[in-house]
Design an enzyme around this catalytic site. Structure first.
Site, PDB file in Angstrom:
ATOM      1  CB  SER B 132      11.767  61.524 114.125  1.00 16.03           C
ATOM      2  OG  SER B 132      12.979  60.846 113.904  1.00 16.03           O
ATOM      3  CD  GLU B 366      16.576  56.898 124.255  1.00 16.04           C
ATOM      4  OE1 GLU B 366      16.164  55.739 124.085  1.00 16.04           O
ATOM      5  OE2 GLU B 366      16.106  57.669 125.127  1.00 16.04           O
TER       6      GLU B 366
END
Lengths: 249, 386
Positions: B132, B366
């Protein structure tokens, strides 16, 4: 040569249909509708004949409510050239459909009419034969193969116990069976072109056809539930059961 | 407000659904078993997708595509969420957004062959120490004798096993700024056959056939001409590509949830216990109702997001909202489906367990759900910050 392909808007074949609680028919509220699969096979066959240089134009015609225009557009998206919508909100029986189609045939003068052998909603399997009788044209029904050679049409028919090939003089009527072809996917470019292709609007009155029903549906019922089968332990037991219980051998 | 699909959208959805049903679904069990898509299946899907005009359907008009609006595109992507990801990937519907940065000979060498489906790429950003937190990547590209020398390790790189080239994000230097040192991120086009580049498969329990890999760069040398979009501009991606990715993923989740739900209704309506179908028990009925509402909400959010994109009203908060909701939704739906199928839902012979496994990754890739929540909260609270 022009090919006319009648297409009917029916409940999509994937939908689990339900009978209305009052038995007056099948519940169509919020149900996905599509082109009758046998008619789709008809459109595909017409397109293949056109691609093979045997035909110059493919015209799709539908008889039904305003939404039947979507069914015509689906045919146009597969590659048909133009559409004719004979607009009516009434239920139209096979004979009236055949009479309207006779009017369309007289106006359009196609060399070949390819219909689905039946529609998957009422399964009548009558329109093609009736149209052939009304026009006095030859017919090749339940076709699994269609070959055009000059003005002679060879139609291989799926009949009980095998295949039968008939030679017809054109103009002629063909009704399609399941194994005639596998319809193409409406391609994205053709879907985009379909919007611009013309659809003529007519009414049954334009062809002088009275669509008043001559048949009356008394009741509609769900098919009975299928009973569970039995498992047999051996071939011998199977043969014995076929003899003594089923009485088929 | 009009929620109905127009003829074009509906016809495309119908045609794609039929394509998936006929050409993709029948191969799913095989791909699951093998963990790759056999070549002959890949070729056949490619050929049929080309014939049907689905190839390049997501491309803009300037690159030979149909230039679909986002609403149509997302409706099509909703359908493409239904089949296995690996098989859906065999259709060449578009190219990774960042590839449109190709310039000069890169266009002939990378962009055009990708558009034609002749060359596949894998996008390599994530590393063992940077998921992330993408800015924490340490793979470096150093200038040596007029070339760039790349060293580092990339992790969870989807499809690098079957790719022809890698779109690599690496650190190409450090700038001193008043706020302290700042890394320069650069995108490189690296051919997979480059000496020093090695791809190792990772064994994943999700999206089998579309496999994550480790990609190792050991003194891989590339010239300046392989920089994609300018040195130091690796993270300058257009917002459109970012939104496209997030909303398309959301649309996939909706489509997949619809497919799971169809199987679940069938089961709940036919499986019997205590003399009734299990769907007649309230405990199951409530689940069915909630699944239906959940899917509808996801579908509406995707439609609204696509409408916002078409009207230039999209922003990253909205993109995170739809992405978060839909990826959480598909997992809730899949998990409820397993519960309704009971023990049968855990059997490998039944597809439900595959959908359940595959749904899990949507909450992670995503952008994890937590990152999306973080983005949403930060954006909403920004005006109140001192």
């Amino acid at each position: 040569m022009k090919i006319l392909v009648p297409v009917k808007r029916v409940v999509d074949y994937n939908v689990k249909i339900r009978v209305k609680p009052d038995g007056s028919g099948v519940d169509l509220a919020n149900v996905k509708m599509s082109m009758n699969p046998f008619d789709e096979i008809g459109v595909e066959e017409a397109l293949r004949l056109k691609e093979a240089g045997k035909a110059t134009e493919v015209v799709v015609v539908s008889i039904g409510p305003a939404q039947a225009a979507e069914t015509l557009r689906t045919g146009l998206a597969m590659g048909a050239d133009r559409g004719i919508l004979v607009k009516t909100d009434a239920a139209v029986e096979p004979l009236a459909v055949a009479k309207i189609l006779k009017g369309v045939v007289e106006a359009e003068a196609p060399g070949l009419v390819i219909l689905g052998k039946q529609a998957i909603d009422d399964d009548c399997a009558q329109t093609g034969q009736m149209l052939s009788a009304l026009l006095g044209w030859s017919q090749g029904t339940f076709a699994s193969k269609v070959v055009i050679d000059g003005d002679v049409l060879s139609v291989t028919r799926e009949v009980d116990g095998g295949l039968q090939t008939v030679k017809l003089k054109m103009p002629a009527i063909v009704t399609t069976d399941l194994r005639l072809n596998e319809p193409r996917y409406a391609s994205l470019p053709n879907i985009m072109k379909a919007k611009k292709k013309p659809i003529d609007e007519k009414t049954p009155a334009d062809f002088g056809v009275d669509t008043t029903p001559r048949l009356k549906v008394l009741t509609t019922v769900e098919p009975g539930a299928r009973k569970a089968g039995v498992k047999v332990g051996s071939v011998a037991e199977l043969v014995q059961k076929l003899k003594s219980e089923a009485g088929v051998i | 407000m009009d929620f109905a699909l127009d003829f074009e959208q509906q016809a495309l959805v119908n045609s794609l659904e039929e394509f998936c049903r006929r050409e993709l679904y029948p191969h799913e069990a095989v791909v699951e078993e093998l963990r790759y898509v056999p070549d002959e299946i890949k070729q056949e899907i490619r050929r049929k997708s080309l014939e049907a005009g689905f190839d390049g359907m997501n491309l803009p008009e300037e690159w030979g595509g149909p230039g679909l609006d986002k609403q149509t595109k997302m409706q099509a992507e909703r359908v493409m969420g239904k089949p296995s990801t690996a098989l859906g990937q065999c259709m060449n519907r578009g190219v990774t957004g960042i590839l449109f940065k190709c310039r000069d000979e890169q266009i002939e060498e990378y962009l055009l062959p990708s558009i034609r489906g002749e060359r596949k790429n894998a996008f390599a950003l994530t590393e063992p120490g940077a998921g992330s937190d993408a800015r924490a990547i340490v793979t470096r590209a150093e200038r040596q004798g007029g070339e760039w020398v790349i060293n580092g390790v990339k992790q969870f790189i989807s499809g690098a096993d079957i790719a022809d080239f890698i779109i690599l994000i690496a650190v190409s230097g450090t700038d001193q700024t008043p706020k302290g040192p700042r890394k320069r991120f650069t995108a490189f086009l690296v051919d997979k056959a480059s000496p020093g580049l090695r791809v190792e498969p990772m064994k994943s329990i999700v999206t089998r056939g579309y496999n994550p890999t480790m990609v190792y760069f050991d003194n891989v040398r590339v010239p300046d001409s392989k920089i994609l979009g300018g040195e130091g501009e690796g993270f300058n991606t257009a917002n459109e590509w970012l939104y496209d990715g997030r909303v398309a993923l959301s649309a996939h989740c909706v489509g997949r949830a619809e497919r799971i739900f169809d199987m679940t209704k069938e089961w709940a309506g036919s499986r019997k216990a205590f003399g009734r179908t299990i769907g007649e028990f309230q405990g199951i009925g409530f689940k069915i109702a909630n699944m239906a509402i959940d899917i509808k909400l996801g579908d509406l959010m995707v439609k609204e997001a696509a409408w916002k994109m078409d009207n230039d009203l999209m922003n990253r908060t909205e993109a995170s909202m739809v992405n978060y909701y839909c990826s959480e939704m598909v997992f809730r739906v899949a998990d409820n489906a397993v519960q309704i199928f009971g023990g049968m839902g855990m059997m490998e012979d039944f597809p439900i367990q595959r959908f359940w496994r595959d749904a899990r990754i949507e909450r992670i890739w995503e952008g994890t759900s937590e990152i999306h929540q973080d983005v949403i909260a930060k954006d909403l609270l920004r005006p109140y910050r001192n």
